[in-house]
Write a protein that holds these residues in place. Structure first.
Motif, PDB file in Angstrom:
ATOM      1  N   GLY A 195       0.814  -1.209   0.000  1.00 27.01           N
ATOM      2  CA  GLY A 195       0.000   0.000   0.000  1.00 27.01           C
ATOM      3  C   GLY A 195       0.848   1.259   0.000  1.00 27.01           C
ATOM      4  N   LEU A 198       2.218   1.755  -3.548  1.00 29.20           N
ATOM      5  CA  LEU A 198       1.195   2.268  -4.457  1.00 29.20           C
ATOM      6  C   LEU A 198       0.948   3.755  -4.221  1.00 29.20           C
ATOM      7  N   THR A 199       0.832   4.151  -2.953  1.00 24.25           N
ATOM      8  CA  THR A 199       0.604   5.562  -2.628  1.00 24.25           C
ATOM      9  C   THR A 199       1.759   6.424  -3.091  1.00 24.25           C
ATOM     10  N   ILE A 202       1.717   6.816  -6.914  1.00 27.48           N
ATOM     11  CA  ILE A 202       0.622   7.663  -7.387  1.00 27.48           C
ATOM     12  C   ILE A 202       0.904   9.138  -7.092  1.00 27.48           C
ATOM     13  N   ALA A 358      -6.555  -2.419  -1.517  1.00 29.70           N
ATOM     14  CA  ALA A 358      -5.570  -1.719  -2.350  1.00 29.70           C
ATOM     15  C   ALA A 358      -6.257  -0.800  -3.350  1.00 29.70           C
ATOM     16  N   GLN A 361      -7.473   2.245  -1.450  1.00 23.62           N
ATOM     17  CA  GLN A 361      -6.351   3.107  -1.082  1.00 23.62           C
ATOM     18  C   GLN A 361      -5.846   3.883  -2.302  1.00 23.62           C
ATOM     19  N   CYS A 362      -5.773   3.208  -3.437  1.00 18.96           N
ATOM     20  CA  CYS A 362      -5.343   3.891  -4.661  1.00 18.96           C
ATOM     21  C   CYS A 362      -6.325   4.985  -5.063  1.00 18.96           C
ATOM     22  N   ALA A 365      -5.767   7.947  -2.859  1.00 18.83           N
ATOM     23  CA  ALA A 365      -4.543   8.658  -3.229  1.00 18.83           C
ATOM     24  C   ALA A 365      -4.743   9.448  -4.515  1.00 18.83           C
ATOM     25  N   VAL A 366      -5.361   8.834  -5.512  1.00 18.23           N
ATOM     26  CA  VAL A 366      -5.557   9.503  -6.802  1.00 18.23           C
ATOM     27  C   VAL A 366      -6.557  10.651  -6.678  1.00 18.23           C
TER      28      VAL A 366
END
Length: 678
Positions: A195, A198-199, A202, A358, A361-362, A365-366
């Motif tokens: 995670g 990925l954050t 991004i 996930a 969370q993405c 973030a996006v």
């Protein structure tokens, strides 16, 4: 009255179990909703310096003494300017003042706190002008173009915090409630690393919220934050069981999130600063900010706290993982009960849960980072009463949508109707032109407009006077006009949680009394939030109390009925879809305290079709603009409510309700990001 209360209590006690469970569920949502509103608004409604750490060097200064008598500073003396600048570079101070023989220097630090810099610079320059002391303002650690108002740290915290919370909850459900299984800590730690990666991908390379050179230094920080949250959340669940989910949400997101201090902890009320230091969010903010902008200095305390949370989580999970299997084995020997399923049999559900986590969370973030990390105005509505070289110069760097008016009176009428966010009243030289700003329309626009037009006036050598105007003055405890944006979040959350927990309590997505129960909850929730924010916290003028109540109730009802319809159609997944529409797309597109002109095109365009933008406009314009500019917002919300109510009634009549698995509904209700905020 006592007899009537006893009769009501007896009726509830004698009511069927689903009714009692439904009442308990809605009362629980109301308590969480009110607590969230109380914490969020009380912490963030008045962001002003409070014992702010500030450095001084050189001879005693009358300017410093004058500012310290009005602004809450905690001055620290340094033997030299070099020592003072070193402390600033280490991230320990919010600014500094160096007094000299003929001229002084004010050092401001935007990376420490954007709003703190504004407060300090305004106070010191005003005091120096009164005392006729020449002062030079010097900026150190400026914010980059990708984070022009210092919002990135708070935006980064959101997916990390929510990702950890979601992972703990969803894996707990996917594992069949085996919160203390020894293998769980390893799975959650692995997710925390993924995670975090990925954050980081991004926000950094993907959206440019910070320079790519910070990618690797921030990655372990992100992983530590998520690990601390996810392991401590799992530990609480292992100790308390399913109610640990609610406890974690309240402690880490409601209370901890309110005290995070992403705008600068020394702008928070002192009690919130002291509360926040005990929880992961404030320590995460300190860690990320100092790694991002202060070369990793002064991070010992946040590292220690976050590691303690992670180690304590591992210890509790490991301890409970040894005791429970032993007790379960003993019980099987005594009762010959069948052995529980092995963890390996739940591998696929756990992988699905982690994949969903996930994805969420993405999306956080996006969506939130892209919407708010670097607000820049586009087509700012602006009025003029005639041609001016100042306006021409300002338009070269500032995107304005100019409206022409005959005189200042017409300009003020347009401001009253929310048609324009500022105006220029030109005057023939050598008289000063007048720039009108509107403090109640946005927390950022008045400052932005003033800065841009002052630069333009200086470029064309024209005098300019700035004058504020607002139809209704901002409340004393809401000088930046942020309260409506803050209170909107608990209203949205209360809406979908009421529908979700009602379904969880009754095991049904429908029922003849379900719509009535949600409507009654909306009326009560709107009243209680209004009482807390208006009468208790003075978040807006008390004259607006009665008109704000039905607006709050309408917002709650719209979200609750939309969630109920989606639940009726697709079961527990309807709650998740509501969260995606309302929290992940609706909330970032509402414009909030900054205002719609500061949103990127995508978010600006979708906002009018979703409840949060319309709810915010209806609240804000009713309170501060006498209800002007609210027709469309009210129509959209009423349309949502009417369509959802009719659909819910028809679905209850035409579509049989087979019932829903309570645990699935509970997971959908509680494993959602209840701490989302712009």
């Amino acid at each position: 009255m006592a007899e009537q209360a006893a009769d009501v209590e007896g009726a509830v006690a004698d009511a069927p179990s689903p009714v009692r469970k439904g009442v308990v569920a809605l009362v629980t949502v109301l308590i969480v909703q009110v607590l969230f509103a109380l914490c969020l608004v009380s912490a963030l409604q008045l962001l002003v310096p409070r014992n702010m750490l500030f450095g001084v060097a050189g001879p005693p200064s009358r300017v410093v003494a004058a500012v310290a008598s009005k602004v809450s500073l905690q001055p620290h003396g340094y033997r030299s300017e070099t020592a003072l600048r070193g402390a600033i570079g280490d991230g320990r101070l919010y600014g500094g003042y160096v007094s000299g023989r003929t001229r002084d220097t004010l050092i401001v630090v935007p990376a420490q706190s954007f709003f703190g810099q504004i407060e300090i610079e305004g106070a010191f320059t005003a005091a120096a002008k009164v005392l006729q002391r020449p002062v030079t303002v010097e900026t150190v650690k400026p914010l980059p173009s990708g984070d022009r108002v210092g919002a990135v740290v708070g935006l980064l915290l959101l997916p990390l915090l929510i990702g950890g919370y979601l992972a703990a909850v969803l894996v707990f459900k996917a594992a069949g409630g085996t919160a203390a299984a020894p293998w769980r800590a390893l799975i959650l730690t692995g997710y925390a690393v993924v995670g975090a990666l990925l954050t980081d991908l991004i926000a950094g390379p993907g959206l440019g919220a910070y320079a790519t050179s910070h990618f690797w230094p921030l990655l372990p920080c992100f992983a530590l934050v998520t690990t601390a949250v996810v392991l401590s959340a799992a530990a609480v669940q292992s100790l308390v069981g399913k109610f640990g989910t609610l406890l974690v949400a309240v402690a880490f997101i409601v209370v901890g999130g309110a005290g995070a201090g992403s705008s600068g902890p020394y702008l928070l009320p002192v009690y919130w600063r002291n509360i926040g230091v005990l929880f992961p969010p404030q320590n995460a903010v300190h860690l990320i900010r100092n790694v991002l902008y202060f070369d990793g200095n002064d991070i010992s305390t946040p590292l220690t706290v976050l590691f303690l949370y992670a180690f304590a989580g591992v210890a509790v999970i490991g301890y409970m993982g040894r005791i429970r299997p032993a007790r379960a084995a003993s019980a099987r020997r005594d009762t010959s009960a069948p052995a529980p399923a092995r963890p390996g049999r739940r591998g696929l559900p756990i992988l699905v849960a982690l994949a969903l986590c996930a994805l969420m969370q993405c999306l956080f973030a996006v969506n939130y980072t892209s919407a708010a990390h670097s607000p820049a105005a586009t087509d700012m509505p602006f009025g003029v009463t005639g041609p001016s070289p100042v306006l021409t110069a300002a338009q070269k760097t500032f995107s304005l949508k100019v409206h022409h008016y005959r005189d200042e009176s017409a300009v003020k009428d347009a401001i009253d109707r929310t048609e324009i966010w500022g105006a220029l009243i030109p005057a023939p030289a050598p008289a000063a032109s007048t720039l009108i700003v509107v403090p109640s329309i946005s927390d950022l626009a008045p400052l932005d407009i003033a800065v841009q037009f002052k630069r333009a006036a200086a470029a064309v050598h024209q005098p300019l006077a700035v004058r504020p105007y607002a139809p209704v003055k901002l409340a004393k405890k809401d000088p930046f006009g942020v309260v409506q944006s803050l209170m909107l979040v608990p209203l949205l959350i209360g809406g979908y949680m009421s529908a979700a927990l009602l379904m969880a309590a009754t095991g049904r997505a429908g029922g003849r009394w379900r719509a009535a129960a949600l409507a009654a909850f909306a009326v009560l929730a709107g009243l209680v939030v209004d009482l807390v924010v208006c009468l208790w916290l003075d978040g807006y003028p008390r004259s607006s109390f009665w008109i704000v109540w039905p607006i709050c109730s309408l917002i709650v009802a719209v979200v609750a009925f939309v969630a109920a319809v989606l639940q009726k159609l697709i079961g527990s997944a309807g709650t998740l879809l509501t969260v995606v529409l309302v929290i992940l797309f609706g909330n970032p597109s509402n414009g909030g305290a900054n205002g719609v002109p500061y949103l990127p095109a995508f978010w600006r365009d979708i906002g009018p079709y979703l409840p949060p933008r319309n709810g915010y406009v209806l609240l804000h314009h009713t309170i501060y603009f006498h209800g002007h500019g609210t027709t469309q917002a009210l129509a959209v919300l009423l349309a949502y409510l009417a369509v959802a109510a009719v659909a819910l009634v028809l679905l209850d009549q035409l579509r049989p309700d087979p019932g829903v698995e309570p645990q699935a509904a509970e997971a959908a209700a509680m494993a959602v990001p209840i701490g989302a905020a712009p």
